[in-house]
Scaffold this active site. Structure first.
Site, short mmCIF file in Angstrom:
data_model
loop_
_atom_site.label_atom_id
_atom_site.label_comp_id
_atom_site.label_asym_id
_atom_site.label_seq_id
_atom_site.Cartn_x
_atom_site.Cartn_y
_atom_site.Cartn_z
N ARG A 57 7.94 -34.33 5.15
CA ARG A 57 8.09 -35.41 5.60
C ARG A 57 6.41 -35.51 5.58
O ARG A 57 5.96 -36.55 5.71
CB ARG A 57 9.46 -36.05 5.54
CG ARG A 57 10.15 -36.08 4.78
CD ARG A 57 11.50 -36.73 5.74
NE ARG A 57 12.09 -35.63 6.81
CZ ARG A 57 12.76 -35.26 6.53
NH1 ARG A 57 13.32 -34.39 5.41
NH2 ARG A 57 13.97 -34.75 7.54
N ASN A 97 6.63 -26.43 0.28
CA ASN A 97 7.61 -25.54 0.03
C ASN A 97 8.10 -25.10 -1.14
O ASN A 97 8.14 -23.97 -1.37
CB ASN A 97 9.30 -25.71 0.97
CG ASN A 97 8.68 -25.41 1.90
OD1 ASN A 97 8.65 -24.79 2.84
ND2 ASN A 97 10.25 -26.07 2.69
N GLU A 98 8.39 -25.87 -2.44
CA GLU A 98 8.60 -25.58 -3.50
C GLU A 98 9.26 -26.67 -4.77
O GLU A 98 9.58 -28.25 -3.83
CB GLU A 98 10.07 -25.12 -3.51
CG GLU A 98 11.14 -25.53 -3.38
CD GLU A 98 11.33 -26.15 -2.30
OE1 GLU A 98 11.38 -27.10 -1.42
OE2 GLU A 98 11.93 -25.40 -1.68
N ALA A 115 13.06 -20.92 2.17
CA ALA A 115 13.76 -21.76 2.36
C ALA A 115 14.80 -22.25 1.19
O ALA A 115 15.15 -21.01 0.02
CB ALA A 115 12.61 -23.24 2.34
N TYR A 116 14.20 -22.62 0.35
CA TYR A 116 15.24 -22.56 -0.74
C TYR A 116 15.46 -21.93 -1.63
O TYR A 116 16.64 -20.91 -2.27
CB TYR A 116 15.26 -24.02 -1.89
CG TYR A 116 15.92 -24.74 -2.56
CD1 TYR A 116 16.99 -23.84 -3.34
CD2 TYR A 116 15.73 -25.45 -3.52
CE1 TYR A 116 18.44 -24.57 -4.14
CE2 TYR A 116 16.37 -26.11 -4.62
CZ TYR A 116 17.56 -25.68 -4.68
OH TYR A 116 18.62 -25.68 -5.99
N ASP A 131 11.80 -28.55 10.66
CA ASP A 131 10.66 -28.08 9.10
C ASP A 131 11.08 -29.31 8.38
O ASP A 131 10.03 -29.80 7.60
CB ASP A 131 11.14 -27.06 8.34
CG ASP A 131 11.22 -25.51 9.58
OD1 ASP A 131 9.55 -25.39 9.95
OD2 ASP A 131 11.88 -24.79 9.72
P1 NAP Z 1 17.24 -29.91 4.58
O1 NAP Z 1 18.42 -29.39 3.38
O2 NAP Z 1 17.70 -31.16 5.90
O3 NAP Z 1 16.63 -28.53 4.26
C1 NAP Z 1 17.45 -27.71 4.54
C2 NAP Z 1 17.43 -26.08 5.60
O4 NAP Z 1 16.25 -25.99 5.22
C3 NAP Z 1 17.04 -26.79 6.72
O5 NAP Z 1 17.47 -26.23 8.20
C4 NAP Z 1 15.46 -26.99 6.67
O6 NAP Z 1 15.18 -26.69 8.61
C5 NAP Z 1 15.12 -25.45 6.58
N1 NAP Z 1 13.75 -25.28 5.89
C6 NAP Z 1 12.79 -26.20 5.39
N2 NAP Z 1 11.58 -25.72 5.20
C7 NAP Z 1 12.11 -24.39 5.35
C8 NAP Z 1 10.83 -23.00 5.43
N3 NAP Z 1 10.01 -23.02 4.57
N4 NAP Z 1 11.63 -21.98 5.63
C9 NAP Z 1 12.47 -21.44 5.97
N5 NAP Z 1 13.45 -23.59 6.12
C10 NAP Z 1 13.09 -23.85 5.76
O7 NAP Z 1 16.45 -30.83 3.57
P2 NAP Z 1 14.31 -30.91 4.75
O8 NAP Z 1 15.13 -30.45 5.89
O9 NAP Z 1 14.23 -32.07 3.72
O10 NAP Z 1 14.05 -29.29 3.86
C11 NAP Z 1 13.60 -29.59 2.22
C12 NAP Z 1 13.90 -28.20 2.04
O11 NAP Z 1 15.19 -27.90 2.34
C13 NAP Z 1 13.66 -27.90 0.43
O12 NAP Z 1 11.90 -28.02 0.30
C14 NAP Z 1 14.17 -27.11 -0.07
O13 NAP Z 1 13.30 -25.80 0.55
C15 NAP Z 1 15.07 -26.66 1.22
N6 NAP Z 1 16.59 -26.76 0.36
C16 NAP Z 1 17.42 -25.63 0.58
C17 NAP Z 1 18.54 -26.07 -0.32
C18 NAP Z 1 19.57 -24.26 0.11
O14 NAP Z 1 18.62 -23.43 0.32
N7 NAP Z 1 20.70 -23.94 -1.60
C19 NAP Z 1 19.16 -26.47 -1.17
C20 NAP Z 1 17.85 -27.85 -1.13
C21 NAP Z 1 17.00 -27.69 -0.55
P3 NAP Z 1 15.03 -28.21 9.67
O15 NAP Z 1 16.65 -27.42 10.03
O16 NAP Z 1 14.31 -27.12 10.37
O17 NAP Z 1 14.71 -28.74 8.79
MN MN Z 2 16.28 -30.69 7.86
#
Ligand code: NAP
Ligand code: MN
Length: 267
Positions: free
Chosen positions: A56, A125-126, A166-167, A51
């Site tokens: 990206r 996403n957000e 996600a977040y 994802d």
């Molecule tokens: P990352 O820190 O590597 O990813 C965080 C996780 O979110 C990964 O497991 C990613 O899946 C998953 N993810 C991304 N979009 C999703 C969605 N729409 N539904 C369910 N899971 C989703 O960062 P990244 O891979 O660059 O992704 C960026 C996203 O990370 C941001 O948009 C934000 O939503 C999320 N994030 C989450 C937190 C938190 O949960 N505390 C904190 C910061 C950011 P993959 O492993 O397949 O990449």
């Molecule tokens: Mn990731």
């Protein structure tokens, strides 16, 4: 339009690179012209990775309308629809038109500083609007131009429906079926004391309302993070958040089911 051009995007893992080589061979042998990176005449975009790679790719190409399919070499993959071993089946279905398009809305904001300079952010996403970990931030929030609350805490998240898993979910927001076009505003660690009062739950806004954010102390650095891409601002006067015009057209197989994916990931 069927132009015979396919643009391929790949993340850095060796598995993705191997899948990329294989898929490019298959596409070329079927007569497609394959480009690395975005070609605005492409009929199809393919993103290989998880994802994060999908997000990206969207940012790199500025959220094109061209149909896109995600090949999953990451984890569960909310955006990523096809496993590498099912690519032949995908291509056959694609050529027969045997698929659906899932339209995903985006969120954008316009940030204005004290001198009136503006910058915009867009996200699938957000958007997270936060301070640094060292201090709490205080915002005056308005909805549709009308003051609603004075927020104090770590910040707020404005998630799309596609981003709700996600977040947004980690900070206690609700999972939203992507067929609903709305924005979910969720507080991150809100302070609720006799001095500070704000909503402790998420609020949902229809797509035609704007959320206004006026930071109280404009000298504190405020971070605007769209899909994990962070930018810090000092002296911000105002941020306006709303649904963006851009939509992502994601290819789904006919048996795609959002709630099935949610169940696999979370339960
Ligand atoms: P990352 O820190 O590597 O990813 C965080 C996780 O979110 C990964 O497991 C990613 O899946 C998953 N993810 C991304 N979009 C999703 C969605 N729409 N539904 C369910 N899971 C989703 O960062 P990244 O891979 O660059 O992704 C960026 C996203 O990370 C941001 O948009 C934000 O939503 C999320 N994030 C989450 C937190 C938190 O949960 N505390 C904190 C910061 C950011 P993959 O492993 O397949 O990449
Ligand atoms: Mn990731």
């Amino acid at each position: 339009m069927k132009t015979g051009i396919v643009s391929v995007f790949t993340n850095e893992t060796t598995l993705s690179a191997d899948v990329e080589t294989l898929l490019k061979q298959k596409l070329t042998s079927k007569g497609y012209k394959v480009t690395d990176g975005y070609d605005n005449e492409a009929e199809l975009l393919i993103c290989i990775g998880g994802d994060g790679a999908f997000l990206r790719t969207m940012h790199r190409c500025d959220f094109p309308e061209t149909p896109i399919v995600g090949i999953n070499t990451g984890h569960l993959g909310f955006f990523q629809e096809v496993w590498p071993e099912d690519f032949d089946q995908f291509l056959a279905d694609y050529e027969r038109g045997n698929y659906t398009i899932q339209k995903l809305g985006t969120v954008m904001c316009k940030a204005t500083d004290a001198e009136g300079n503006t910058s915009t952010h867009i996200a699938l996403n957000e958007l997270a609007i936060t301070g640094s970990n060292a201090y709490s931030i205080h915002f005056d929030l308005s909805i549709g131009g009308k003051p609603i609350e004075r927020f104090s805490g770590d910040g707020i998240l404005v998630a799309t429906s596609a981003g709700s898993t996600a977040y947004n979910y980690s900070v206690g927001g609700s999972i939203v079926d992507p067929r609903l076009n709305l924005l979910q505003v969720t507080p991150i660690a809100p302070m609720n004391t006799t001095a500070y009062r704000s909503f402790t739950s998420s609020i949902l806004l229809p797509s035609d309302l704007t959320l206004g954010i006026v930071p109280e102390e404009s000298d504190k650095i405020i971070y605007i993070t769209g899909d994990g891409i962070e930018k810090g601002y000092s002296h911000l006067k105002e941020i306006e958040v709303r649904t963006a015009d851009k939509c992502v057209n994601l290819i789904r197989f006919s048996d795609y089911d959002f709630w099935n994916k949610v169940k696999e990931k979370f339960l």
